[in-house]
Each structure stands twice: as C-alpha cells, then as structure tokens.
Design a protein around this motif. Structure first.
Motif, PDB file in Angstrom:
ATOM      1  N   VAL A   1       0.892  -1.007   0.213  1.00  0.00           N
ATOM      2  CA  VAL A   1       0.098  -0.101  -0.111  1.00  0.00           C
ATOM      3  C   VAL A   1       1.056   1.197   0.011  1.00  0.00           C
ATOM      4  O   VAL A   1       1.766   1.208   0.521  1.00  0.00           O
ATOM      5  N   ILE A   2       0.563   2.246  -0.809  1.00  0.00           N
ATOM      6  CA  ILE A   2       1.308   3.450  -0.700  1.00  0.00           C
ATOM      7  C   ILE A   2       0.463   4.423  -0.081  1.00  0.00           C
ATOM      8  O   ILE A   2      -0.945   4.658  -0.389  1.00  0.00           O
ATOM      9  N   TYR A   3       0.646   4.973   1.039  1.00  0.00           N
ATOM     10  CA  TYR A   3      -0.043   5.944   1.821  1.00  0.00           C
ATOM     11  C   TYR A   3       0.395   7.322   1.781  1.00  0.00           C
ATOM     12  O   TYR A   3       1.403   7.452   2.014  1.00  0.00           O
ATOM     13  N   THR A   4      -0.360   8.205   1.117  1.00  0.00           N
ATOM     14  CA  THR A   4       0.128   9.475   1.169  1.00  0.00           C
ATOM     15  C   THR A   4      -0.730  10.440   1.996  1.00  0.00           C
ATOM     16  O   THR A   4      -1.912  10.334   1.976  1.00  0.00           O
ATOM     17  N   HIS A   5       0.055  10.859   3.121  1.00  0.00           N
ATOM     18  CA  HIS A   5      -0.674  11.636   4.119  1.00  0.00           C
ATOM     19  C   HIS A   5      -1.201  12.893   3.763  1.00  0.00           C
ATOM     20  O   HIS A   5      -0.782  13.466   2.973  1.00  0.00           O
ATOM     21  N   GLY A   6      -2.098  13.399   4.753  1.00  0.00           N
ATOM     22  CA  GLY A   6      -2.877  14.685   4.535  1.00  0.00           C
ATOM     23  C   GLY A   6      -2.183  15.877   5.160  1.00  0.00           C
ATOM     24  O   GLY A   6      -0.906  15.614   5.809  1.00  0.00           O
ATOM     25  N   GLY A   7      -2.813  16.934   5.114  1.00  0.00           N
ATOM     26  CA  GLY A   7      -2.145  18.224   5.832  1.00  0.00           C
ATOM     27  C   GLY A   7      -2.505  19.221   5.477  1.00  0.00           C
ATOM     28  O   GLY A   7      -1.749  20.459   5.465  1.00  0.00           O
TER      29      GLY A   7
ATOM     30  N   LEU B   1       7.273  -0.909  -6.781  1.00  0.00           N
ATOM     31  CA  LEU B   1       6.786  -1.981  -6.169  1.00  0.00           C
ATOM     32  C   LEU B   1       5.967  -3.017  -7.071  1.00  0.00           C
ATOM     33  O   LEU B   1       5.799  -4.117  -6.440  1.00  0.00           O
ATOM     34  N   ARG B   2       5.401  -2.859  -8.178  1.00  0.00           N
ATOM     35  CA  ARG B   2       4.760  -3.828  -9.098  1.00  0.00           C
ATOM     36  C   ARG B   2       5.683  -4.749  -9.420  1.00  0.00           C
ATOM     37  O   ARG B   2       5.298  -6.034  -9.565  1.00  0.00           O
ATOM     38  N   ARG B   3       6.987  -4.267  -9.432  1.00  0.00           N
ATOM     39  CA  ARG B   3       7.991  -5.446  -9.677  1.00  0.00           C
ATOM     40  C   ARG B   3       8.332  -6.649  -8.852  1.00  0.00           C
ATOM     41  O   ARG B   3       8.776  -7.689  -9.512  1.00  0.00           O
TER      42      ARG B   3
ATOM     43  N   PRO C   1       0.336  -7.374  -5.238  1.00  0.00           N
ATOM     44  CA  PRO C   1      -0.503  -6.208  -5.674  1.00  0.00           C
ATOM     45  C   PRO C   1      -0.128  -5.165  -5.008  1.00  0.00           C
ATOM     46  O   PRO C   1       0.347  -4.947  -3.647  1.00  0.00           O
ATOM     47  N   VAL C   2      -0.275  -3.619  -5.522  1.00  0.00           N
ATOM     48  CA  VAL C   2       0.041  -2.630  -4.788  1.00  0.00           C
ATOM     49  C   VAL C   2      -1.246  -1.625  -4.809  1.00  0.00           C
ATOM     50  O   VAL C   2      -1.902  -1.330  -5.903  1.00  0.00           O
ATOM     51  N   HIS C   3      -1.788  -1.284  -3.824  1.00  0.00           N
ATOM     52  CA  HIS C   3      -2.890  -0.466  -3.531  1.00  0.00           C
ATOM     53  C   HIS C   3      -2.513   1.046  -3.240  1.00  0.00           C
ATOM     54  O   HIS C   3      -1.313   1.173  -2.792  1.00  0.00           O
ATOM     55  N   LEU C   4      -3.512   1.902  -2.946  1.00  0.00           N
ATOM     56  CA  LEU C   4      -3.298   3.287  -2.531  1.00  0.00           C
ATOM     57  C   LEU C   4      -4.112   3.668  -1.584  1.00  0.00           C
ATOM     58  O   LEU C   4      -5.333   3.048  -1.376  1.00  0.00           O
ATOM     59  N   ALA C   5      -3.816   4.541  -0.849  1.00  0.00           N
ATOM     60  CA  ALA C   5      -4.690   5.075   0.209  1.00  0.00           C
ATOM     61  C   ALA C   5      -4.203   6.267   0.747  1.00  0.00           C
ATOM     62  O   ALA C   5      -3.034   6.799   0.304  1.00  0.00           O
ATOM     63  N   GLY C   6      -4.972   7.365   1.312  1.00  0.00           N
ATOM     64  CA  GLY C   6      -4.578   8.425   1.649  1.00  0.00           C
ATOM     65  C   GLY C   6      -5.564   9.595   2.137  1.00  0.00           C
ATOM     66  O   GLY C   6      -7.086   9.122   2.238  1.00  0.00           O
ATOM     67  N   ASP C   7      -5.266  10.521   3.169  1.00  0.00           N
ATOM     68  CA  ASP C   7      -6.209  11.279   3.750  1.00  0.00           C
ATOM     69  C   ASP C   7      -6.301  12.777   3.275  1.00  0.00           C
ATOM     70  O   ASP C   7      -5.138  13.145   3.049  1.00  0.00           O
TER      71      ASP C   7
ATOM     72  N   ARG D   1      -6.533  -5.560   3.276  1.00  0.00           N
ATOM     73  CA  ARG D   1      -5.914  -6.717   3.733  1.00  0.00           C
ATOM     74  C   ARG D   1      -5.557  -7.385   2.389  1.00  0.00           C
ATOM     75  O   ARG D   1      -6.315  -7.563   1.478  1.00  0.00           O
ATOM     76  N   GLY D   2      -4.192  -8.059   2.422  1.00  0.00           N
ATOM     77  CA  GLY D   2      -3.808  -8.656   1.320  1.00  0.00           C
ATOM     78  C   GLY D   2      -4.431  -9.794   0.926  1.00  0.00           C
ATOM     79  O   GLY D   2      -4.858 -10.551   1.899  1.00  0.00           O
TER      80      GLY D   2
END
Length: 294
Positions: free
Chosen positions: A77-83, A135-137, A141-147, A293-294
């Motif tokens: 998971v790539i998590y991009t934080h808020g702010g 990460l795909r390499r 699976p590679v998913h995304l999340a952020g706030d 969850r993977g």
C-alpha cells in the motif's frame, strides 16, 4: 482509551485549527511559516512491536517502508498523508500506517511528499507513479490510500495508473480533497459547522498546489476525471467537513461508472475522523484495514 467524539469541534476551535484555511491571509502566512520552520516528519521513537520500519530516498524525498514484523507481507500500500498541502505527516497518520501494516499484513510505503511552497500536484503525482511502478516489480498487488490532501494525491494517481493500463487497484480515501475549484454549491451550507477547514484559505492553497496545471485537471482535482474501470473505492467522510459534499459527488459518479464503492459517512463527524481516538474512528480504521488486507 477512546475520547468522546463531541469534544473535537471544541478542541479544534480552541487551537484555531482552521487559521490557515479560513482566510487568504492565513494561507499565505502558513506557507511562509512552513518554509521558514519545516516540521519534523519522522515516525515516533516508539513503534508497535509487530511492525518494522526503514527509510530510503527518491531523489530528495524521504520514503519510509513499514512492514509487518512476522508472517510476511502479502502486498503493498502506498499511503499519502494529509495536511492541507502545508502540514507534514503527524503521529495520527503513523498510528494508522502501523495498524494497516500489522493488521492488513501488507507493506506500507510512505513518501514524505514536498509541501507548499516547494511541491505541487504534478510532482506528487509523478512520485506516486514511480513508487507504484517499482513496487509492481515485486509481483504483489499494490494499492493506494491517503487522507485529505493525500486523498487527492492517491485518487489522482489511481486515475493516471488506470490510464496507463494498470487495473484492479484498491484505493482508500479518508476525507479526500476532490475538487480544488471549491465550487460545490453545498459547501456554504456545511462551512458554519466545520471547525477545521475553510474556503478562502483553501482556494489560495489549491491555486498554488495546481502549479502550472488547471484546477480542473484530474491531477489536481480527481473529481473531474473519468472514473470508468477504477478498482474498488472506500471513502470515509464526516458531515462536518466542507469536503463532504464532493465525497457524495464522487460516490454517485463512481457508482454510475460501474465502480465498486464503500462509503463510510459519519453524521456529525469532523474532517479526517478515522484518524481520531474515538470509537467511531476505531470502527472506521477497522474497515480500512479490512479493505487493504492482502
């Protein structure tokens, strides 16, 4: 220990959380202050015993990797934080990231993307696409999340990856910024109840974050993008948040495009409520963990 949800509007009011977002002057002052006094972004000294953490760099950008300490990882998971494009990652973000890694059994990649006045939407989008390609390499699976602002980055990246032929990405969006034109006619109805965000300052920040792009470019405002063929979305939003009306538009548009959507709306909750130490926040975090969850 959980805190009562009802105290947070008062707390946010006492600390003037909306100062950078309420007025144009507040936004300009916040940009200058962040340039002069960059905030610490590192993880807390004490972390959960069931995760491990390392750091690398993408050019000048720190990129942290949080992994489950046992049983291995079943995905990324790539998590991009808020702010609000001016504030860096905080302890609440790290706590959620640790929980995702430990309980979803995935490796979480956390880029400390460049804030205003140095970064912009195009740069952040390119950063997430590079990380996703690397990460795909791994074959997992590679998913995304952020706030909040990070939700804008995550969904814009999901659209760009879809356009590049990458399918099946799950995307989790917590109180996402979706339309940086800030033109939804329902925003004035919600604004008096929102103790965190504002309109005039957010418009200044949005224009600067757009850089050379139009505010209506999906890299800046993903609500303007074509949503067909996106993977499943989970969207969490409180009704005391000026971003909530656009969350409704995203849900409607995504479902009309055939996208699977889970909408966690909390009546009376403030912006970013899943990050707060409340029972409602904990329940939302459990749903986020399950979705990733993977």
């Amino acid at each position: 220990m959980y805190l009562p949800e009802a105290i947070f509007p008062a707390i946010l009011g006492l600390i003037h959380a909306n100062r950078p977002f309420r007025t144009a002057q507040g936004a300009h002052e916040a940009i200058r202050d962040r340039a002069l006094r960059p905030a610490a972004y590192g993880p807390p000294t004490r972390i959960r015993p069931d995760v491990s953490i390392t750091v690398d760099r993408d050019g000048g950008t720190p990129v942290y990797t949080v992994s489950p300490a046992s049983r291995g990882s079943s995905g990324h998971v790539i998590y991009t934080h808020g702010g609000g494009w001016i504030n860096t990652i905080r302890s609440q973000h790290w706590a959620l990231i640790f929980q995702i890694a430990a309980e979803s059994r995935v490796t979480v990649t956390v880029p400390i993307w460049r804030l205003l006045p140095d970064g912009d939407a195009g740069e952040a989008n390119a950063l997430v696409l590079r990380l996703h390609a690397a990460l795909r390499r791994t074959g997992q699976p590679v998913h995304l999340a952020g706030d909040s602002a990070g939700g804008q980055i995550a969904l814009s990246a999901a659209l760009a990856l879809r356009d590049a032929g990458v399918t099946g990405i799950r995307t989790v969006l917590i109180a996402p910024a979706l339309d940086l034109t800030i033109s939804n006619p329902r925003i004035p109805e919600v604004l008096p109840t929102d103790p965190w965000l504002g309109v005039d300052g957010c418009r200044v920040l949005a224009e600067k974050w757009a850089g050379d792009l139009s505010l209506a470019d999906p890299v800046v405002s993903p609500l303007f993008g074509d949503l067909h063929d996106l993977g499943p979305l989970l969207i969490a939003s409180g009704t005391r948040d000026i971003l909530n009306p656009d969350a409704h538009l995203l849900v409607e548009k995504a479902r009309a495009s055939g996208v699977e959507v889970t909408f966690l709306e909390r009546a009376g909750a403030v912006h970013d409520f899943p990050l707060l130490p409340t029972r409602a926040g904990a329940a939302a975090r459990s749903r986020i963990v399950a979705a990733l969850r993977g």
